[in-house]
Design a protein around this motif. Structure first.
Motif, mmCIF file in Angstrom:
data_model
loop_
_atom_site.group_PDB
_atom_site.id
_atom_site.type_symbol
_atom_site.label_atom_id
_atom_site.label_comp_id
_atom_site.label_asym_id
_atom_site.label_seq_id
_atom_site.Cartn_x
_atom_site.Cartn_y
_atom_site.Cartn_z
ATOM 1 N N UNK A 420 0.818 -1.211 0.000
ATOM 2 C CA UNK A 420 0.000 0.000 0.000
ATOM 3 C C UNK A 420 0.853 1.263 0.000
ATOM 4 N N UNK A 421 0.380 2.247 -0.749
ATOM 5 C CA UNK A 421 0.938 3.595 -0.728
ATOM 6 C C UNK A 421 -0.146 4.550 -0.270
ATOM 7 N N UNK A 422 0.271 5.560 0.476
ATOM 8 C CA UNK A 422 -0.688 6.538 0.981
ATOM 9 C C UNK A 422 -0.020 7.905 1.004
ATOM 10 N N UNK A 423 -0.780 8.958 0.676
ATOM 11 C CA UNK A 423 -0.252 10.312 0.674
ATOM 12 C C UNK A 423 -1.355 11.288 1.022
ATOM 13 N N UNK A 424 -0.962 12.537 1.252
ATOM 14 C CA UNK A 424 -1.935 13.563 1.603
ATOM 15 C C UNK A 424 -2.020 14.621 0.509
ATOM 16 N N UNK A 435 -5.219 20.313 -6.290
ATOM 17 C CA UNK A 435 -4.920 18.992 -6.839
ATOM 18 C C UNK A 435 -6.207 18.169 -6.863
ATOM 19 N N UNK A 436 -6.526 17.601 -8.024
ATOM 20 C CA UNK A 436 -7.761 16.822 -8.117
ATOM 21 C C UNK A 436 -7.504 15.361 -8.482
ATOM 22 N N UNK A 437 -6.317 15.058 -9.001
ATOM 23 C CA UNK A 437 -5.945 13.681 -9.325
ATOM 24 C C UNK A 437 -4.451 13.504 -9.081
ATOM 25 N N UNK A 438 -4.023 12.256 -9.172
ATOM 26 C CA UNK A 438 -2.619 11.943 -8.896
ATOM 27 C C UNK A 438 -2.115 10.914 -9.899
ATOM 28 N N UNK A 439 -0.836 11.051 -10.270
ATOM 29 C CA UNK A 439 -0.170 10.047 -11.100
ATOM 30 C C UNK A 439 0.802 9.274 -10.223
ATOM 31 N N UNK A 456 6.095 4.909 -17.886
ATOM 32 C CA UNK A 456 6.442 4.903 -16.466
ATOM 33 C C UNK A 456 5.216 5.058 -15.565
ATOM 34 N N UNK A 457 4.061 5.356 -16.159
ATOM 35 C CA UNK A 457 2.851 5.579 -15.364
ATOM 36 C C UNK A 457 2.278 4.237 -14.920
ATOM 37 N N UNK A 458 2.172 4.065 -13.617
ATOM 38 C CA UNK A 458 1.531 2.862 -13.080
ATOM 39 C C UNK A 458 0.013 3.021 -13.106
ATOM 40 N N UNK A 459 -0.450 4.194 -12.662
ATOM 41 C CA UNK A 459 -1.885 4.480 -12.716
ATOM 42 C C UNK A 459 -2.119 5.967 -12.514
ATOM 43 N N UNK A 460 -3.298 6.414 -12.895
ATOM 44 C CA UNK A 460 -3.790 7.759 -12.594
ATOM 45 C C UNK A 460 -5.023 7.563 -11.729
ATOM 46 N N UNK A 461 -5.073 8.238 -10.597
ATOM 47 C CA UNK A 461 -6.136 7.960 -9.634
ATOM 48 C C UNK A 461 -6.726 9.235 -9.048
ATOM 49 N N UNK A 462 -7.994 9.145 -8.658
ATOM 50 C CA UNK A 462 -8.647 10.250 -7.944
ATOM 51 C C UNK A 462 -8.455 10.131 -6.434
ATOM 52 N N UNK A 463 -7.913 8.997 -6.005
ATOM 53 C CA UNK A 463 -7.777 8.725 -4.574
ATOM 54 C C UNK A 463 -6.434 9.197 -4.039
ATOM 55 N N UNK A 464 -6.279 9.135 -2.712
ATOM 56 C CA UNK A 464 -5.020 9.497 -2.066
ATOM 57 C C UNK A 464 -4.361 8.274 -1.438
#
Length: 502
Positions: A420-424, A435-439, A456-464
């Protein structure tokens, strides 16, 4: 003629050579139109249950996501009606079969929410002036035309708002403002219908309006006056959008030919029977030059080598007339047919070549497919090409620095725990910088990342947060980094890497 054929062959050869080891761009507009007028794409017919309408919508959205698209252009106002609850216009007949009848839910909100879940931008497609496809068809009793019949013009057996009236322009702007205030859309989009396509031998009935209010135009400047009517509409819509939500884009999808060069030296090397400027009274170049619109998607639904409107000639012309705004090419997906009388549309390489030309032609930043339902049928292997080659890696819609030059702050406090990865979310001072999305990027451990490489992009997500997929076999160490994206896809710096075995 020999020079033209030689030029075509050289360009096609260059595009073919570019396919060797091709990597799709990180920023590229990849959209499809969802036409609701006459139930072209959705819903498949009026009167379906809520469950069936949603089922069809989800199937189309999944189809877009599976084929690597990143935007949906959804027609929510085809004929002075609505696909959402509105105090200004009645429910669309294309939902229930009865104009004004409530379908029992909010289709627009459903489409927006589900599009955003799939990382698809939502472009709200409206038709400004069209009221009814048939002048004799039943209209809802709540239609604005019964309150203001003086706004209505009949032409070619159809009904339109009169483009000459300031009242109609203000009403259209009010509809747009209402959509913006109530829904989380990414763009307002208009198609090619401004003044209607001309009916042979039938003049548009606006002589009395011109005589009554010519403004500064002389008696011999009727065409210029009409163009000014449309200019005023586009200018007002642009002002309305930017005052209401400055980050929302404004796009136009014009007919593919502005003017022929035998009409105007600035025109394209075409011999189109209809043009934007002379027949639809839409001066697209002026709107680009004045900065009233953010992008155009000219409808180039012709094949490479078309005798009157060659795709190669037109894509080059539009690239030279971008005026520092985005150009995305409208592609005629519906043309692909193994049984077509036009040989080029029976060839599997026609559409891939057209898409690749959007990448090798300067100032062209993507494309849109007309229309989405055709992704469901046999397209001579195009779906396979999209999924495994052309759109195989994720892409962001292009940035628009004239709207928002700022970038968000980097995500804060990136942590790892197991898989798991988690960020704020980073802080921001105004809505444009939020910020509305994350790469999430993944690179071999210790290797310097190239964040411009979409591989190199693993995913683009709306979550944190993110839970990595569980993989079988030997795991290897990879560095994971996260960046934040603003509303216009401006990207922050990456966080420091966290190494996980994957």
């Amino acid at each position: 003629m020999i020079r033209k054929i030689t030029s075509t062959l050289l360009i096609v050869l260059a595009v073919s050579l570019a396919t060797v080891g091709e990597v799709p761009p990180k920023y590229e507009f990849r959209a499809a139109w969802v036409a609701t007028v006459n139930n072209i794409d959705w819903p498949s017919k009026p009167g379906l249950s809520i469950e069936k309408q949603k089922e069809e919508a989800l199937a189309l959205l999944d189809l877009m996501a599976e084929n690597g698209l990143n935007a949906v252009i959804f027609q929510l106002r085809p004929t002075a009606d609505s696909f959402y609850p509105s105090q200004l216009e009645p429910w669309s007949r294309y939902l229930t079969g009865t104009p004004g009848k409530d379908p029992g839910y909010d289709p627009l909100k459903f489409w927006i929410d589900e599009a955003h879940k799939r990382k698809l931008e939502f472009h709200a497609w409206i038709n400004p002036f069209r009221i009814a496809q048939k002048a004799t068809e039943e209209l809802s009793s709540s239609s604005i035309v019964f309150q203001h019949p003086e706004w209505v013009v009949e032409y070619g057996g159809k009904l339109y708002f009169n483009p000459a009236l300031d009242e109609t322009r203000q009403f259209i702007a009010a509809v747009v403002r209402d959509i913006l205030q109530r829904y989380d859309i990414d763009a307002i989009h208009c198609d090619d219908y401004f003044y209607p396509y001309p009916v042979a031998g039938v003049p548009f009935p606006d002589a009395a309006d011109f005589a009554q209010n010519p403004r500064h135009f002389g008696p011999d400047q009727l065409a210029d006056w009409r163009r000014n009517n449309v200019d005023l509409t586009i200018q007002l819509l642009s002002k309305t959008i930017k005052e209401t939500k400055p980050w929302v884009k404004f796009g136009i999808s014009p007919f593919g030919v502005w003017r022929n060069n035998d009409q105007d030296p600035r025109g394209s090397m075409t011999r189109a029977g209809v043009t934007n400027y002379d027949d639809l009274y839409a001066d697209i170049l002026k709107w680009l030059e004045q900065g009233w619109i953010d992008y155009i998607t000219p409808q180039l639904y012709w094949q490479i080598g078309h005798p009157a409107a060659d795709y190669l000639s037109l894509i080059d012309w539009w690239s030279q007339n971008a005026f520092q705004r985005d150009v995305y090419i409208g592609l005629g997906l519906y043309r692909i047919d193994a049984k077509s009388a036009t040989e080029e549309w029976t060839r599997p390489d026609q559409m891939p070549q057209q898409i690749r030309l959007t990448r090798t032609t300067p100032n062209i930043k993507g494309s849109s497919l007309y229309s989405v339902k055709h992704l469901k049928r046999n397209l001579l292997g195009l779906q396979d090409s999209l999924q495994n080659k052309l759109f195989a890696t994720p892409a962001l819609t292009p940035q628009m620095p004239w709207i928002d030059p700022a970038t968000p702050q980097s995500p804060r406090k990136l942590k790892k725990r197991g898989r798991k990865l988690k960020w704020k979310k980073p802080s921001f001072n105004n809505p444009m910088d939020e910020a509305i999305r994350y790469i999430v990027y993944k690179t071999p451990a210790g290797k310097k990342p190239d964040l411009n490489d979409p591989r190199s992009i693993y995913t683009i997500t709306n979550e944190q947060h993110l839970k990595l997929d569980r993989r079988k076999g030997k795991r290897r160490p990879y560095d994971f980094r996260v960046t934040a994206l603003g509303k216009l896809n401006n990207e922050s710096r990456a966080t420091k890497a966290k190494t996980l075995k994957y």
